[in-house]
Design a protein around this motif. Structure first.
Motif, mmCIF file in Angstrom:
data_model
loop_
_atom_site.group_PDB
_atom_site.id
_atom_site.type_symbol
_atom_site.label_atom_id
_atom_site.label_comp_id
_atom_site.label_asym_id
_atom_site.label_seq_id
_atom_site.Cartn_x
_atom_site.Cartn_y
_atom_site.Cartn_z
ATOM 1 N N HIS A 139 17.630 -63.115 63.565
ATOM 2 C CA HIS A 139 18.408 -64.355 62.183
ATOM 3 C C HIS A 139 17.511 -63.578 61.427
ATOM 4 N N ASP A 140 16.718 -63.372 61.064
ATOM 5 C CA ASP A 140 15.869 -63.271 59.731
ATOM 6 C C ASP A 140 16.969 -62.035 58.992
ATOM 7 N N LEU A 141 17.256 -61.268 60.260
ATOM 8 C CA LEU A 141 17.615 -59.602 59.915
ATOM 9 C C LEU A 141 19.472 -59.847 59.496
ATOM 10 N N GLY A 142 19.918 -60.793 60.262
ATOM 11 C CA GLY A 142 21.352 -61.687 59.812
ATOM 12 C C GLY A 142 21.427 -62.170 58.666
ATOM 13 N N HIS A 143 20.470 -63.562 58.335
ATOM 14 C CA HIS A 143 20.393 -63.603 57.276
ATOM 15 C C HIS A 143 20.383 -62.177 56.268
ATOM 16 N N VAL A 144 19.166 -61.421 56.024
ATOM 17 C CA VAL A 144 18.837 -60.209 55.513
ATOM 18 C C VAL A 144 20.339 -59.555 54.936
ATOM 19 N N ARG A 145 20.877 -59.590 55.630
ATOM 20 C CA ARG A 145 22.443 -59.018 55.705
ATOM 21 C C ARG A 145 22.940 -59.622 55.020
ATOM 22 N N GLN A 146 23.390 -61.699 55.483
ATOM 23 C CA GLN A 146 24.446 -61.669 53.985
ATOM 24 C C GLN A 146 24.429 -61.968 52.825
ATOM 25 N N VAL A 147 22.367 -62.455 53.202
ATOM 26 C CA VAL A 147 22.299 -62.080 51.073
ATOM 27 C C VAL A 147 22.623 -60.269 51.169
ATOM 28 N N ALA A 148 22.495 -59.401 51.389
ATOM 29 C CA ALA A 148 22.684 -58.331 51.199
ATOM 30 C C ALA A 148 24.198 -58.349 51.002
ATOM 31 N N GLU A 149 25.199 -58.532 51.211
ATOM 32 C CA GLU A 149 26.722 -58.782 50.855
ATOM 33 C C GLU A 149 26.551 -59.181 49.835
ATOM 34 N N GLN A 168 34.342 -52.041 51.687
ATOM 35 C CA GLN A 168 34.860 -53.332 52.644
ATOM 36 C C GLN A 168 33.853 -54.066 52.150
ATOM 37 N N LEU A 169 33.485 -54.124 51.551
ATOM 38 C CA LEU A 169 32.617 -56.244 51.435
ATOM 39 C C LEU A 169 33.309 -57.805 52.165
ATOM 40 N N LYS A 170 32.852 -57.934 53.112
ATOM 41 C CA LYS A 170 32.617 -59.018 53.821
ATOM 42 C C LYS A 170 31.483 -60.287 53.917
ATOM 43 N N PRO A 171 31.240 -61.276 52.469
ATOM 44 C CA PRO A 171 29.890 -61.975 52.322
ATOM 45 C C PRO A 171 30.381 -62.559 53.020
#
Length: 171
Positions: A139-149, A168-171
């Protein structure tokens, strides 16, 4: 990791600092920016993390340790969107960080055998505390990736000029 320590604690402890580093150049306006109406802003991600920390993970952790085979309902982040919509990113991050520090400190005090405690997740079936800790890390890593995007799209894409077109960003 100590031999008798529960899994994933170092990652869970590192998440706030990782997020802080990703957001080091993000303004309040940037944090509230949404790439699309149906997508989260950084502020909403932080509100979700803060809410999940206490109302999902800590609640489940306490029940794992105080009940025999507790039953957990699946979480639905979409259900809580109204809570996240007007979130103040700094307040939410501070609250998340405080809760996370307390939770990791508590988890580090538990013996490794606590990871074998069982619960019933109404969607996933029988789960152990160790499995929940792995899901917490996911869960953490998914949201870290989401914030990074979100940061990539909001803060750096336009500044890269023509070189940014390759991303090819998909934020």
């Amino acid at each position: 990791m100590k031999e008798t320590e529960l899994p994933c604690l170092d990652l869970l402890a590192a998440t706030p600092e990782i997020l802080r580093g990703l957001m080091c150049e993000v303004s309040g306006e940037d944090a509230r920016w949404k790439p699309a109406p149906d997508r989260f802003s950084i502020a909403e991600v932080l509100a979700h993390l803060s809410h999940s920390e206490g109302h999902c993970y800590r609640m489940r952790l306490d029940r794992f340790l105080s009940e025999d085979r507790p039953e957990f309902e699946p979480d639905d982040a979409q259900f809580h969107l109204d809570l996240y919509r007007d979130a103040d990113p700094e307040d939410e991050f501070d609250h998340f960080e405080e809760q996370r520090e307390t939770n990791v400190e508590y988890l580090r005090s538990l013996p490794g055998e606590a990871g074998d405690r069982l619960a019933l997740h109404r969607e996933a079936g029988p789960i152990t505390l160790s499995q929940m800790l792995h899901e917490w890390a996911l869960h953490d890593l998914g949201h870290v990736r989401q914030v990074a995007e979100l940061v990539r799209a909001r803060k750096y894409l336009a500044g890269a000029g023509a070189m940014g077109q390759a991303y090819q960003l998909k934020p």
